[in-house]
Design a protein around this motif. Structure first.
Motif, mmCIF file in Angstrom:
data_model
loop_
_atom_site.group_PDB
_atom_site.id
_atom_site.type_symbol
_atom_site.label_atom_id
_atom_site.label_comp_id
_atom_site.label_asym_id
_atom_site.label_seq_id
_atom_site.Cartn_x
_atom_site.Cartn_y
_atom_site.Cartn_z
ATOM 1 N N LYS A 30 0.855 -1.183 0.000
ATOM 2 C CA LYS A 30 0.000 0.000 0.000
ATOM 3 C C LYS A 30 0.891 1.233 0.000
ATOM 4 N N GLY A 31 0.467 2.263 -0.721
ATOM 5 C CA GLY A 31 1.236 3.495 -0.852
ATOM 6 C C GLY A 31 2.027 3.508 -2.138
ATOM 7 N N HIS A 32 2.355 4.684 -2.603
ATOM 8 C CA HIS A 32 3.203 4.835 -3.783
ATOM 9 C C HIS A 32 4.639 5.008 -3.295
ATOM 10 N N HIS A 33 5.457 3.985 -3.502
ATOM 11 C CA HIS A 33 6.830 3.974 -2.992
ATOM 12 C C HIS A 33 7.826 4.024 -4.150
ATOM 13 N N PRO A 34 9.045 4.507 -3.897
ATOM 14 C CA PRO A 34 10.065 4.532 -4.947
ATOM 15 C C PRO A 34 10.356 3.117 -5.439
ATOM 16 N N PRO A 35 10.462 2.911 -6.758
ATOM 17 C CA PRO A 35 10.697 1.571 -7.297
ATOM 18 C C PRO A 35 11.928 0.870 -6.724
ATOM 19 N N CYS A 36 13.034 1.598 -6.534
ATOM 20 C CA CYS A 36 14.255 0.966 -5.992
ATOM 21 C C CYS A 36 14.009 0.393 -4.607
ATOM 22 N N ALA A 37 13.408 1.173 -3.727
ATOM 23 C CA ALA A 37 13.142 0.713 -2.366
ATOM 24 C C ALA A 37 12.159 -0.456 -2.383
ATOM 25 N N PHE A 38 11.150 -0.373 -3.245
ATOM 26 C CA PHE A 38 10.162 -1.445 -3.356
ATOM 27 C C PHE A 38 10.821 -2.749 -3.795
ATOM 28 N N LEU A 39 11.676 -2.690 -4.828
ATOM 29 C CA LEU A 39 12.338 -3.903 -5.325
ATOM 30 C C LEU A 39 13.306 -4.487 -4.301
ATOM 31 N N ARG A 40 14.020 -3.618 -3.564
ATOM 32 C CA ARG A 40 14.921 -4.135 -2.511
ATOM 33 C C ARG A 40 14.133 -4.901 -1.460
ATOM 34 N N ARG A 41 12.993 -4.353 -1.049
ATOM 35 C CA ARG A 41 12.160 -5.021 -0.050
ATOM 36 C C ARG A 41 11.557 -6.306 -0.625
ATOM 37 N N ALA A 42 11.218 -6.294 -1.909
ATOM 38 C CA ALA A 42 10.666 -7.489 -2.555
ATOM 39 C C ALA A 42 11.699 -8.611 -2.585
ATOM 40 N N ILE A 43 12.954 -8.272 -2.841
ATOM 41 C CA ILE A 43 14.023 -9.273 -2.822
ATOM 42 C C ILE A 43 14.114 -9.906 -1.447
ATOM 43 N N ARG A 44 14.060 -9.088 -0.410
ATOM 44 C CA ARG A 44 14.124 -9.635 0.960
ATOM 45 C C ARG A 44 12.950 -10.553 1.237
#
Length: 114
Positions: A30-44
């Motif tokens: 939820k929320g509009h987040h920066p793509p880089c931060a989103f992808l880093r969290r997705a990897i985790r």
């Protein structure tokens, strides 16, 4: 996206990536987040149980997608009148994409991996 500009609603919705869909083919927060931060969290998230092999596989999968695949959308809760009390779907929430901000809508950052 300018790195100095904070996307909408990131203060209201913390970055918490979840897997959705029958086979976990959608990652969203939820929320509009920066793509880089989103992808880093997705990897985790994807690598959580896989150790170093899982992290490597998650990085490869998301690297193939890239930042262009991360999308900012608006969703809303969509109740189904045929799937209510007394059915196997009781208590299940359904969501659908909305056309933009409006009553009952919330922002999401989403990527499809399947």
């Amino acid at each position: 996206m300018n790195a100095n500009v904070r996307p909408a609603n990131t203060g209201r919705y913390p970055l918490k990536v979840q897997q959705w869909g029958e086979d976990g083919e959608v990652l969203l927060s939820k929320g509009h987040h920066p793509p880089c931060a989103f992808l880093r969290r997705a990897i985790r998230l994807l690598a959580h149980d896989g150790g170093s092999d899982g992290r490597r596989a998650a990085r490869e999968l998301l690297a193939d997608l890239g930042h262009d695949e991360v999308d900012h959308q608006w969703w809303r809760h969509a109740p189904s009148p045929t799937m209510g009390a007394g059915t196997e779907w009781e208590g299940v929430r359904f969501y659908r994409q909305a056309t933009g901000p409006g009553r009952g809508c919330f922002p999401v950052t989403v990527v499809r991996i399947g």
